[in-house]
Design a protein around this motif. Structure first.
Motif, PDB file in Angstrom:
ATOM      1  N   THR A   6       0.804  -1.227   0.000  1.00  0.00           N
ATOM      2  CA  THR A   6       0.000   0.000   0.000  1.00  0.00           C
ATOM      3  C   THR A   6       0.833   1.271   0.000  1.00  0.00           C
ATOM      4  OG1 THR A   6      -1.701  -1.209   1.225  1.00  0.00           O
ATOM      5  CG2 THR A   6      -1.895   1.179   1.180  1.00  0.00           C
ATOM      6  N   GLU A   7       1.919   1.289   0.758  1.00  0.00           N
ATOM      7  CA  GLU A   7       2.683   2.522   0.941  1.00  0.00           C
ATOM      8  C   GLU A   7       4.167   2.279   0.665  1.00  0.00           C
ATOM      9  OE1 GLU A   7       1.533   4.720   4.627  1.00  0.00           O
ATOM     10  OE2 GLU A   7       0.224   2.983   4.915  1.00  0.00           O
ATOM     11  N   PHE A   8       4.516   2.207  -0.602  1.00  0.00           N
ATOM     12  CA  PHE A   8       5.934   2.075  -0.940  1.00  0.00           C
ATOM     13  C   PHE A   8       6.243   2.554  -2.351  1.00  0.00           C
ATOM     14  CE2 PHE A   8       4.761  -1.389  -3.581  1.00  0.00           C
ATOM     15  CZ  PHE A   8       5.845  -1.685  -4.391  1.00  0.00           C
ATOM     16  N   SER A   9       5.259   2.578  -3.224  1.00  0.00           N
ATOM     17  CA  SER A   9       5.532   2.755  -4.647  1.00  0.00           C
ATOM     18  C   SER A   9       5.330   4.191  -5.123  1.00  0.00           C
ATOM     19  CB  SER A   9       4.623   1.841  -5.474  1.00  0.00           C
ATOM     20  OG  SER A   9       4.744   2.143  -6.852  1.00  0.00           O
ATOM     21  N   PRO A  10       6.233   4.685  -5.970  1.00  0.00           N
ATOM     22  CA  PRO A  10       6.014   6.002  -6.579  1.00  0.00           C
ATOM     23  C   PRO A  10       4.819   6.012  -7.529  1.00  0.00           C
ATOM     24  CG  PRO A  10       7.923   4.921  -7.560  1.00  0.00           C
ATOM     25  CD  PRO A  10       7.531   4.099  -6.368  1.00  0.00           C
ATOM     26  N   PHE A  11       4.438   4.859  -8.074  1.00  0.00           N
ATOM     27  CA  PHE A  11       3.249   4.807  -8.928  1.00  0.00           C
ATOM     28  C   PHE A  11       1.996   5.118  -8.110  1.00  0.00           C
ATOM     29  CE2 PHE A  11       6.218   2.429 -11.517  1.00  0.00           C
ATOM     30  CZ  PHE A  11       5.864   2.753 -12.817  1.00  0.00           C
ATOM     31  N   THR A  12       1.906   4.534  -6.918  1.00  0.00           N
ATOM     32  CA  THR A  12       0.770   4.802  -6.037  1.00  0.00           C
ATOM     33  C   THR A  12       0.739   6.272  -5.645  1.00  0.00           C
ATOM     34  OG1 THR A  12       0.990   2.558  -5.153  1.00  0.00           O
ATOM     35  CG2 THR A  12      -0.383   4.099  -3.907  1.00  0.00           C
ATOM     36  N   ALA A  13       1.883   6.777  -5.170  1.00  0.00           N
ATOM     37  CA  ALA A  13       1.957   8.174  -4.739  1.00  0.00           C
ATOM     38  C   ALA A  13       1.632   9.122  -5.886  1.00  0.00           C
ATOM     39  CB  ALA A  13       3.349   8.471  -4.182  1.00  0.00           C
ATOM     40  N   THR A  14       2.081   8.786  -7.092  1.00  0.00           N
ATOM     41  CA  THR A  14       1.870   9.668  -8.242  1.00  0.00           C
ATOM     42  C   THR A  14       0.401   9.726  -8.638  1.00  0.00           C
ATOM     43  OG1 THR A  14       4.120   9.389  -9.070  1.00  0.00           O
ATOM     44  CG2 THR A  14       2.438  10.019 -10.682  1.00  0.00           C
ATOM     45  N   TYR A  15      -0.260   8.578  -8.728  1.00  0.00           N
ATOM     46  CA  TYR A  15      -1.685   8.612  -9.079  1.00  0.00           C
ATOM     47  C   TYR A  15      -2.492   9.379  -8.036  1.00  0.00           C
ATOM     48  CZ  TYR A  15      -6.553   7.347  -9.367  1.00  0.00           C
ATOM     49  OH  TYR A  15      -7.923   7.417  -9.407  1.00  0.00           O
ATOM     50  N   LEU A  16      -2.247   9.095  -6.762  1.00  0.00           N
ATOM     51  CA  LEU A  16      -3.014   9.758  -5.709  1.00  0.00           C
ATOM     52  C   LEU A  16      -2.794  11.267  -5.737  1.00  0.00           C
ATOM     53  CD1 LEU A  16      -2.357   7.193  -2.843  1.00  0.00           C
ATOM     54  CD2 LEU A  16      -4.516   7.541  -4.068  1.00  0.00           C
ATOM     55  N   ALA A  17      -1.557  11.689  -5.990  1.00  0.00           N
ATOM     56  CA  ALA A  17      -1.269  13.120  -6.071  1.00  0.00           C
ATOM     57  C   ALA A  17      -1.967  13.750  -7.274  1.00  0.00           C
ATOM     58  CB  ALA A  17       0.236  13.345  -6.154  1.00  0.00           C
ATOM     59  N   LEU A  18      -1.968  13.048  -8.403  1.00  0.00           N
ATOM     60  CA  LEU A  18      -2.639  13.568  -9.599  1.00  0.00           C
ATOM     61  C   LEU A  18      -4.131  13.762  -9.356  1.00  0.00           C
ATOM     62  CD1 LEU A  18      -0.852  11.444 -12.342  1.00  0.00           C
ATOM     63  CD2 LEU A  18      -0.704  13.933 -12.088  1.00  0.00           C
ATOM     64  N   GLU A  19      -4.763  12.795  -8.709  1.00  0.00           N
ATOM     65  CA  GLU A  19      -6.181  12.933  -8.387  1.00  0.00           C
ATOM     66  C   GLU A  19      -6.403  14.111  -7.444  1.00  0.00           C
ATOM     67  OE1 GLU A  19      -9.118  11.554  -9.172  1.00  0.00           O
ATOM     68  OE2 GLU A  19      -8.226  10.347 -10.754  1.00  0.00           O
ATOM     69  N   ALA A  20      -5.514  14.239  -6.458  1.00  0.00           N
ATOM     70  CA  ALA A  20      -5.681  15.282  -5.445  1.00  0.00           C
ATOM     71  C   ALA A  20      -5.574  16.679  -6.041  1.00  0.00           C
ATOM     72  CB  ALA A  20      -4.642  15.095  -4.341  1.00  0.00           C
ATOM     73  N   ILE A  21      -4.552  16.908  -6.860  1.00  0.00           N
ATOM     74  CA  ILE A  21      -4.373  18.260  -7.404  1.00  0.00           C
ATOM     75  C   ILE A  21      -5.425  18.583  -8.458  1.00  0.00           C
ATOM     76  CG2 ILE A  21      -1.920  18.306  -6.850  1.00  0.00           C
ATOM     77  CD1 ILE A  21      -1.274  17.705  -9.756  1.00  0.00           C
ATOM     78  N   ASP A  22      -5.937  17.547  -9.130  1.00  0.00           N
ATOM     79  CA  ASP A  22      -7.006  17.773 -10.099  1.00  0.00           C
ATOM     80  C   ASP A  22      -8.303  18.172  -9.403  1.00  0.00           C
ATOM     81  OD1 ASP A  22      -8.082  17.533 -12.899  1.00  0.00           O
ATOM     82  OD2 ASP A  22      -9.329  16.021 -11.933  1.00  0.00           O
TER      83      ASP A  22
END
Length: 331
Positions: A150-166
């Motif tokens: 759940t909490e280790f991958s830059p892919f996870t962090a990147t998608y979540l950040a993209l959704e958040a800033i959008d």
């Protein structure tokens, strides 16, 4: 109360593969109260927001609500307030770029949960969005924790950040958001995922940015990894076992991005795996891959030291089952 269910199709060879409408409905209904219990127990023991004990169960619960299932609305409201209070505690850290423990992944999961629950942009969500676009040189978002999957991958962090800033970005942040989206698109197109978690969030990220052709290619590659039991494993290799965390997240992502239909044999086989691996108490069990570093507590979700990954798995499994287009209508 009546239940209207879109048929999952017929004509599969082997009745054991085809999940019945009642099985899907029953699995969802068994999971809901346990996920609710988990959020309550997590908040009682943890003053801070957690990705596994707040974000994932709440996202599953509000999806169930959208499909007409009855959930505890007071509990959802309390979990949103708990999360917002925690973000406000970290306000100064977000303003100066430090963020809270868990970094971009934690911030992204918190805002994704709020987004899915229908929260409107406000001061604190704008501040957290500003934290996510503060580094103008970065082409993606990194995880500063090592708690797979759940909490280790830059892919996870990147998608979540993209959704958040959008969803929560402010007008003042617009140029930085556009720049980060452009850079993230190139990073997602060029970076090879290593395991199922990364494949899932690469597809979600590419879909979020409109890179449909590459997302379709990545989706087909992921579908090729479905195993004979209908599930997916977290890690590559023939010795790895299918589990509900990987399987649920794959089915959710591929349905949400439009790469599977409810009539698709591969989707139905995945549902069959999830139904067959659900425990009688409504839970799913996944063995933890992370080294424990927090004080142990009982959240209300079973499976002892595996409860945290298991509650995330239960959330993904429930989200996947809900993608079978079940709609419960209240007269």
């Amino acid at each position: 109360m009546s239940l209207v269910v879109v048929s999952l199709g017929s004509g599969l060879a082997g009745a054991e593969i085809e999940p019945s409408e009642e099985e899907v409905r029953s699995a969802i209904k068994k999971s809901i109260p346990l996920l609710e219990k988990t959020t309550i127990g997590t908040s009682e023991h943890r003053g801070c927001f957690t990705c596994h004990g707040h974000a994932m169960p709440v996202v599953a619960l509000v999806e169930a609500r959208r499909r007409g299932f009855v959930i505890d609305e007071n509990n959802i409201r309390e979990q949103l307030e708990h999360t917002l209070a925690d973000l406000k505690v970290g306000k100064e850290r977000y303003l100066d770029g430090r963020g809270q423990g868990g970094g971009f992944t934690r911030a992204g999961y918190a805002l994704w949960m709020l987004q899915e629950a229908g929260w409107k942009p406000d001061e604190i969500t704008g501040i957290v969005s500003g934290y996510l676009v503060r580094d103008e040189k970065a082409d993606h978002w990194k995880s500063n924790t090592n708690r797979p999957p759940t909490e280790f991958s830059p892919f996870t962090a990147t998608y979540l950040a993209l959704e958040a800033i959008d969803q929560f970005g402010t007008e003042e942040q617009a140029l930085r958001i556009a720049d980060r989206q452009k850079k993230a698109r190139e990073w997602l197109l060029q970076t090879k995922p290593r395991e199922t978690e990364e494949r899932v969030f690469q597809i979600l990220g590419l879909g979020q940015l409109g890179a449909s052709e590459k997302a379709a290619e990545a989706a087909e590659n992921l579908l090729q990894l479905q195993r004979s039991d209908g599930g997916w494993a977290q890690l590559p290799g023939k010795s790895q076992q299918s589990d509900p965390y990987a399987t649920g997240s794959v089915l959710f992502a591929l349905r949400r991005e439009g790469f599977l239909t409810v009539m698709d044999k591969r989707f139905r086989r995945g549902l069959r795996f999830l139904i067959d691996t659900q425990h009688d108490d409504g839970s799913w069990h996944v063995k933890s891959r992370s080294k424990p570093f927090q004080k142990y507590y009982e959240s209300g979700y079973p499976h002892g030291k595996d409860q945290f990954i298991s509650m995330a798995a239960g959330s993904w499994a429930t989200l996947a089952l809900l993608q079978s287009d079940i709609v419960e209508e209240n007269p």
